[in-house]
Enzyme design. Structure first.
Site, PDB file in Angstrom:
ATOM      1  N   PRO A 131     -25.014 136.892 -43.562  1.00 29.53           N
ATOM      2  CA  PRO A 131     -25.040 137.791 -42.475  1.00 29.53           C
ATOM      3  C   PRO A 131     -26.385 138.380 -42.194  1.00 29.53           C
ATOM      4  O   PRO A 131     -26.940 139.013 -43.209  1.00 29.53           O
ATOM      5  CB  PRO A 131     -23.614 138.466 -42.444  1.00 29.53           C
ATOM      6  CG  PRO A 131     -23.456 138.446 -43.873  1.00 29.53           C
ATOM      7  CD  PRO A 131     -24.016 137.138 -44.455  1.00 29.53           C
ATOM      8  N   VAL A 132     -26.415 139.223 -40.986  1.00 23.60           N
ATOM      9  CA  VAL A 132     -27.760 139.899 -40.797  1.00 23.60           C
ATOM     10  C   VAL A 132     -27.652 141.249 -40.669  1.00 23.60           C
ATOM     11  O   VAL A 132     -28.000 142.314 -40.137  1.00 23.60           O
ATOM     12  CB  VAL A 132     -28.597 139.492 -39.709  1.00 23.60           C
ATOM     13  CG1 VAL A 132     -29.450 138.063 -39.981  1.00 23.60           C
ATOM     14  CG2 VAL A 132     -27.875 139.294 -38.323  1.00 23.60           C
ATOM     15  N   ASP A 133     -26.100 141.764 -40.821  1.00 24.51           N
ATOM     16  CA  ASP A 133     -25.521 143.033 -40.653  1.00 24.51           C
ATOM     17  C   ASP A 133     -26.408 144.150 -41.410  1.00 24.51           C
ATOM     18  O   ASP A 133     -26.725 145.130 -40.858  1.00 24.51           O
ATOM     19  CB  ASP A 133     -24.165 143.036 -41.126  1.00 24.51           C
ATOM     20  CG  ASP A 133     -23.916 142.891 -42.508  1.00 24.51           C
ATOM     21  OD1 ASP A 133     -24.461 141.980 -43.206  1.00 24.51           O
ATOM     22  OD2 ASP A 133     -23.350 143.662 -43.232  1.00 24.51           O
ATOM     23  N   LEU A 134     -27.053 143.689 -42.423  1.00 30.67           N
ATOM     24  CA  LEU A 134     -27.884 144.732 -43.241  1.00 30.67           C
ATOM     25  C   LEU A 134     -29.178 144.810 -42.498  1.00 30.67           C
ATOM     26  O   LEU A 134     -29.700 146.171 -42.529  1.00 30.67           O
ATOM     27  CB  LEU A 134     -28.136 144.396 -44.632  1.00 30.67           C
ATOM     28  CG  LEU A 134     -27.119 144.172 -45.497  1.00 30.67           C
ATOM     29  CD1 LEU A 134     -27.505 143.967 -47.102  1.00 30.67           C
ATOM     30  CD2 LEU A 134     -26.102 145.497 -45.548  1.00 30.67           C
ATOM     31  N   ASP A 315     -32.307 130.006 -55.931  1.00 31.84           N
ATOM     32  CA  ASP A 315     -32.767 128.603 -55.541  1.00 31.84           C
ATOM     33  C   ASP A 315     -33.226 127.547 -56.644  1.00 31.84           C
ATOM     34  O   ASP A 315     -34.001 126.604 -56.223  1.00 31.84           O
ATOM     35  CB  ASP A 315     -34.324 129.058 -54.541  1.00 31.84           C
ATOM     36  CG  ASP A 315     -34.108 129.639 -53.453  1.00 31.84           C
ATOM     37  OD1 ASP A 315     -32.853 129.575 -52.630  1.00 31.84           O
ATOM     38  OD2 ASP A 315     -34.841 130.011 -52.639  1.00 31.84           O
ATOM     39  N   ILE A 337     -24.875 134.556 -55.833  1.00 30.39           N
ATOM     40  CA  ILE A 337     -25.511 134.946 -54.617  1.00 30.39           C
ATOM     41  C   ILE A 337     -24.842 134.198 -53.505  1.00 30.39           C
ATOM     42  O   ILE A 337     -24.485 135.089 -52.492  1.00 30.39           O
ATOM     43  CB  ILE A 337     -26.999 134.549 -54.657  1.00 30.39           C
ATOM     44  CG1 ILE A 337     -27.697 134.993 -56.020  1.00 30.39           C
ATOM     45  CG2 ILE A 337     -27.797 134.932 -53.483  1.00 30.39           C
ATOM     46  CD1 ILE A 337     -27.603 136.451 -56.179  1.00 30.39           C
ATOM     47  N   ARG A 407     -38.763 121.213 -45.673  1.00 33.23           N
ATOM     48  CA  ARG A 407     -38.515 122.665 -45.426  1.00 33.23           C
ATOM     49  C   ARG A 407     -39.319 123.217 -46.749  1.00 33.23           C
ATOM     50  O   ARG A 407     -39.359 124.545 -46.319  1.00 33.23           O
ATOM     51  CB  ARG A 407     -37.126 123.069 -45.283  1.00 33.23           C
ATOM     52  CG  ARG A 407     -36.677 122.452 -43.752  1.00 33.23           C
ATOM     53  CD  ARG A 407     -35.311 122.925 -43.714  1.00 33.23           C
ATOM     54  NE  ARG A 407     -35.147 124.344 -43.881  1.00 33.23           N
ATOM     55  CZ  ARG A 407     -34.492 125.149 -44.666  1.00 33.23           C
ATOM     56  NH1 ARG A 407     -33.698 124.565 -45.506  1.00 33.23           N
ATOM     57  NH2 ARG A 407     -34.556 126.569 -44.587  1.00 33.23           N
TER      58      ARG A 407
END
Length: 428
Positions: A131-134, A315, A337, A407
């Site tokens: 999420p991008v809430d931060l 990663d 993570i 990618r």
């Protein structure tokens, strides 16, 4: 849809060139929106995500000049020149943002420089929701008015942004990058506490300072930014990709070869170096980068837990799990993570791996050898983990849905083939 066919069992020997870090290049490209002067980025990797970001910046109005290399010498790789002196569109549309979550990094720069921005919500992905809430809460702390409407983040700061103290409740690389860029043009001082410490963030901060920003605390979890009225152009070389470096190091280890990774920097990957060394892999700095060999005793199982930097990177979790499938003994791999980042496990099991998963923990018991099989890639890092398994397996492995690889790994097939791998990419 393309697939990659591998006949395993051939040691890798030779040289592999390490490119610029994708995870550094993407925020650096977004930083070009902060100035009306030219930002030149060197050592740019040739990847699908890079082209997606260029497409996004171009539709905002950024003039893009992309060259195949640097005619003046210096950093290797491609060179891009970005000039954002005629921005005519402040919306990042869903059709582009859905392809790559890093597209949300244009939010902070657009808002800081132009006082408004509309950016599509990126949604989830195969390895779990991120999420991008931060990002949103942090920009609100800087004085932005933000609404969520029809799947878009609509942000306004008609009187500009104002510095504030922002403490992240959890470490977020993307939120740290977005707020760091936004804070460079905010009035007063901004303090980012519990900030991510990844080398790629340090690379972004160094470039921003070269553009005239005033950032201190680089490399720590507390970044201080004193806002300035404007930023200017700069010339910056993207640091080498530590994830690509460690991935090819594991390929050399799994096949029992010796490979020099040119352009690599061991100082960027201390956690990975520690795990590989404990597993029986020799890594030594060379004149041109890093040399990797497997010692005579073979590989040993090592427990690994993913953590924010300077811990072991998520990663590299799929790759190190693959390495452990052919190591002596057992290894416990704990993912802290992302959820859903064990989707490569069933595919490795098709090749003979012995892996048991319970929640965020995978218990890997090394086997004498893997066997080639047709397998399906689910995401970027899972894709390359299956390539590693195929290189070490007996017989033929076919990896399907390899578009994920484009990618994050430029020229992977040719790089591996150049070191003796029997590998080819096959179109439909």
């Amino acid at each position: 849809m393309d697939r990659i066919r591998i006949r395993g069992g051939r040691p890798l020997n030779g040289r592999i060139a390490i490119g610029g870090a994708k995870n550094a290049a993407l925020p650096l490209m977004a930083a070009g929106l902060l100035t009306d002067e030219t930002l030149c980025l060197r050592n740019l990797p040739d990847l699908a995500d890079i082209h997606t970001m260029l497409q996004l910046l171009s539709q905002h109005g950024v003039a893009v000049e992309l060259n195949g290399g640097d005619p003046a010498g210096g950093a290797t790789g491609r060179v891009v020149r970005l000039r954002a002196d005629d921005i005519h569109n402040l919306t990042a549309p869903y059709d582009i943002v859905r392809k790559m979550r890093a597209s949300v990094l244009v939010l902070g720069p657009l808002l800081a420089r132009f006082g408004q921005a509309t950016v599509s919500l990126p949604g989830g992905c195969a390895i779990g929701t991120r999420p991008v809430d931060l990002h949103i809460k942090g920009l609100a702390r800087l004085g932005a008015e933000i609404d969520l409407d029809d799947g878009y983040i609509r942000a306004r700061a008609p009187k500009g942004l104002t510095g504030a103290v922002i403490r992240f409740p959890l470490v977020s690389v993307g939120a740290t990058e977005n707020l760091l860029m936004a804070a460079t043009l905010a009035r007063g001082e901004t303090v980012l506490e519990n900030a991510a410490r990844e080398p790629e963030i340090g690379d972004l901060a160094a470039c921003l300072n070269a553009m005239g920003a005033r950032i201190t605390g680089i490399g720590t979890d507390m970044l201080r930014v004193t806002g300035v009225d404007r930023l200017h152009g700069a010339d910056h070389g993207v640091l080498p990709d530590r994830i690509e470096t460690a991935t090819y190091a594991m390929a050399a280890a799994m096949t029992g070869g010796s490979v020099e990774l040119t352009g690599a920097d061991m100082g960027l990957m201390e956690a990975a170096v520690g795990v590989l060394s404990e597993a029986g892999v020799s890594l030594a700095a060379s004149e041109h980068g890093l040399t990797v060999t497997r010692n005579g005793a073979g590989l040993s199982g090592v427990d690994v837990t993913t953590q924010p930097y300077p811990g072991f990177p998520t990663d590299l979790q799929a790759q190190v799990m693959t390495l452990m499938t052919v190591a002596d003994g057992a290894a416990m791999i704990t993912e802290t993570i992302f959820e859903n980042r064990f989707m490569h496990v069933p595919e490795l099991a098709r090749m003979g791996a012995d892996i048991q998963v319970k929640g965020p923990v995978a218990m890997v018991r090394g086997v004498a050898g893997l066997s080639g099989a047709p397998v399906m890639a689910t995401d970027l890092r899972a894709s390359v983990s299956l390539i590693l398994a195929g290189l070490a397996a007996e017989g033929e492995t076919t990896v399907n849905r390899v578009y994920h690889l484009d990618r994050g790994y430029a020229d992977l097939v040719s790089k591996l083939a150049g070191c003796g791998a029997e590998i080819e990419r096959i179109g439909d």
